[in-house]
Motif scaffolding. Sequence first.
Motif, PDB file in Angstrom:
ATOM      1  N   UNK A   1       0.835  -1.209   0.000  1.00 29.12           N
ATOM      2  CA  UNK A   1       0.000   0.000   0.000  1.00 29.12           C
ATOM      3  C   UNK A   1       0.859   1.245   0.000  1.00 29.12           C
ATOM      4  N   UNK A   2       2.053   1.154   0.577  1.00 29.89           N
ATOM      5  CA  UNK A   2       2.891   2.335   0.738  1.00 29.89           C
ATOM      6  C   UNK A   2       3.527   2.821  -0.540  1.00 29.89           C
ATOM      7  N   UNK A   3       2.827   2.745  -1.631  1.00 32.68           N
ATOM      8  CA  UNK A   3       3.323   3.254  -2.920  1.00 32.68           C
ATOM      9  C   UNK A   3       2.675   4.598  -3.185  1.00 32.68           C
ATOM     10  N   UNK A   4       3.511   5.620  -3.340  1.00 33.10           N
ATOM     11  CA  UNK A   4       3.054   6.991  -3.574  1.00 33.10           C
ATOM     12  C   UNK A   4       2.080   7.409  -2.470  1.00 33.10           C
ATOM     13  N   UNK A   5       0.818   7.720  -2.806  1.00 32.55           N
ATOM     14  CA  UNK A   5      -0.132   8.213  -1.807  1.00 32.55           C
ATOM     15  C   UNK A   5      -0.971   7.117  -1.164  1.00 32.55           C
ATOM     16  N   UNK A   6      -0.797   5.857  -1.586  1.00 32.60           N
ATOM     17  CA  UNK A   6      -1.581   4.778  -1.001  1.00 32.60           C
ATOM     18  C   UNK A   6      -3.045   4.883  -1.378  1.00 32.60           C
ATOM     19  N   UNK A   7      -3.880   4.219  -0.576  1.00 30.17           N
ATOM     20  CA  UNK A   7      -5.325   4.201  -0.827  1.00 30.17           C
ATOM     21  C   UNK A   7      -6.060   4.671   0.415  1.00 30.17           C
ATOM     22  N   UNK A   8      -7.208   5.232   0.200  1.00 30.76           N
ATOM     23  CA  UNK A   8      -8.048   5.647   1.317  1.00 30.76           C
ATOM     24  C   UNK A   8      -8.926   4.473   1.762  1.00 30.76           C
ATOM     25  N   UNK A   9      -9.521   4.601   2.950  1.00 30.05           N
ATOM     26  CA  UNK A   9     -10.422   3.564   3.439  1.00 30.05           C
ATOM     27  C   UNK A   9     -11.599   3.388   2.493  1.00 30.05           C
ATOM     28  N   UNK A  10     -12.086   4.484   1.939  1.00 29.64           N
ATOM     29  CA  UNK A  10     -13.216   4.430   1.008  1.00 29.64           C
ATOM     30  C   UNK A  10     -12.855   3.620  -0.236  1.00 29.64           C
ATOM     31  N   UNK A  11     -11.604   3.766  -0.696  1.00 25.94           N
ATOM     32  CA  UNK A  11     -11.179   3.016  -1.883  1.00 25.94           C
ATOM     33  C   UNK A  11     -11.108   1.521  -1.587  1.00 25.94           C
ATOM     34  N   UNK A  12     -10.600   1.171  -0.412  1.00 23.85           N
ATOM     35  CA  UNK A  12     -10.565  -0.247  -0.030  1.00 23.85           C
ATOM     36  C   UNK A  12     -11.977  -0.829   0.027  1.00 23.85           C
ATOM     37  N   UNK A  13     -12.894  -0.079   0.629  1.00 28.60           N
ATOM     38  CA  UNK A  13     -14.277  -0.552   0.761  1.00 28.60           C
ATOM     39  C   UNK A  13     -14.948  -0.664  -0.598  1.00 28.60           C
ATOM     40  N   UNK A  14     -14.673   0.291  -1.477  1.00 29.00           N
ATOM     41  CA  UNK A  14     -15.252   0.265  -2.820  1.00 29.00           C
ATOM     42  C   UNK A  14     -14.737  -0.942  -3.612  1.00 29.00           C
TER      43      UNK A  14
END
Length: 452
Positions: free
Chosen positions: A14-27
Motif C-alpha cells: 500500500x505504501x506506494x506513492x499516496x496509497x489508498x483511502x479507506x473508502x477506496x478499499x471498501x469500494x
Amino acid sequence: MRALGYYRTDAPTVGEENGKSQQEFESEFQDYCYVNLHQPVEIFGDLSPADDGKYPEYERLVGYIRDSGSEFLVTVPDATHLGGDLEAVARAFLSLENMGSKVSCQDDDMPDPLQNALVTLGAPGASRERSEKIRMSMQNRALRGKGLGRPPYGYRNGEDGTLEIVKDESPVVELIFRLYTRDRMGMRLIVQHLNERGITTRRGGNWNVVSIRDILKNTVYIGTYTRFGLRLPGSHEAIIPRDVFREAQDIVRERRPLGRVSRPEPYLLSGIAFCESCGNKMMGVTRRQLWRNKDGNRSRATYRYYQCQSRNNQSVCGYHTWREADLEGAVLAQIPLAIEMRALRKLAYRNGGDKSEQALKKIWEERVRNAERRFSQTLRKTASGALKTDQLERALAELDKARTLAEKSDQPVDVSDMLEKWGERDFDEKRDFLLTHVARVEVSDHMARIVA
C-alpha cells in the motif's frame, strides 16, 4: 458466498506513492463481491497495529467469525494484508481456514494467498511478470530438448544447450548399470565398490545409495529428455542401451519389498547422535528376524540399533553399532553431571567468554534455521499444490517447537524428577527434554560423550 473484507493501510504494497483511502478499499471490496457474485457482509480495516503489535480490527474479524459459527469468504487486496512476511501470512491463512472460512485475494491473476505471498513477499526483485517469462522460456527450452539447470552425471550442457556426454564420467555410468544388471550387485554393494576404488562423484565426494538409485532410474541415459511433463526420446546421445535400462528397471521392481509397509518407531537420538570417527549422523536401524524353533513353532524378534550413516549409505567409515537401549542409557546417565558442569561454566564465565557455551548457541541457532528452511520449502510446495495445508501447519508447529526449545535450553530444569519418571514419559516428552538439554552426542565403538 457470504464475504468479509479485510485490509491494512500499512501493508507493504500500500505504501506506494499516496496509497489508498479507506473508502477506496471498501469500494474495491464491494466491486469484487459484485463481479464474483458474493454477498458482502462486513469489511474490517486496520490503520496500524496496537502497542502489543496486534491489529485490533483483524482480532475483531476473527472474533466475528468465531462467534457467528458460520463459514465466510475472507477477501483481502493481496497477501501482504495478512502479514508482513511469509510466516505471518501462513499463520493468518491457517487460522482463518481452520475456522471454516476460505481466504482469497482480490487479485484475478493470483487469488491464492500463499501463491500471492510468494510473489509479493518472496525474494527481493521477484515479480509475477518476470517469473512467468522465466517459466515460459524454460518450457520452450525443454520443448527443444535443451538442458535446464545442472546436467545429470555423465552429461554436460553443450554450446547449443543440448546434453553432451562427458567422456570421463560415462564409463562410470556404464559400470553402475553393468554391476547392477550383469553382476546382480545391490545398490549398497555398488556404492562400496565405487568408494573403495576411489571413484568419486562429480564434486569429488563419496557415492551413496540415493545417487546410485537416481542414476539407475533416470531415462536421460537412454537419450530421453524429461522435464515439465514433457518426454522427448532421442533428444541427445544415449550412454546406456534401452534393453539394459529396461533390465535394470525390472530388477528394481523385483527387489522392491511387497506386502506390509514397515513403520518403525522413531529414535530418540535422531539428529543428535554423531559418529566420532567421520562426523556424520548415527542413524536408527530396525532389523526383524523370523525363525522356526525345534518344536516347529515360529518365533520373531525386532532389534533396534544406532549405526553410522556413512557406513550404511556410502559404505565408508565403520558401523560403530550400539543397541538402542545401551546408547540411550549411556546418554541419560551423563545428563545430570553435564548440566551441572554447564551451570558451573556459566558462573565462571559471566563475561561470555566460554567457548563451549558459544558453540552450543551456534548449534541451537542452526536447529532453528533448519526449521525455518523446512517451513519455507513446505510453504512453496503447499502453494504449488504438491502438499496439503495440514503439512504446512505441521511445519509451523515444528518451527515453534525449535524456537521454544532453543529458549528453554538456557533455563534451569529439575533433571532428577524428569529422569526418575523417565519410563512414564511419552516419546514427545523425552524427545523435547533431550533436544533441550543435549546439543550433541559423540559416539565411538566403546564410548558415548554428550555435549550439553
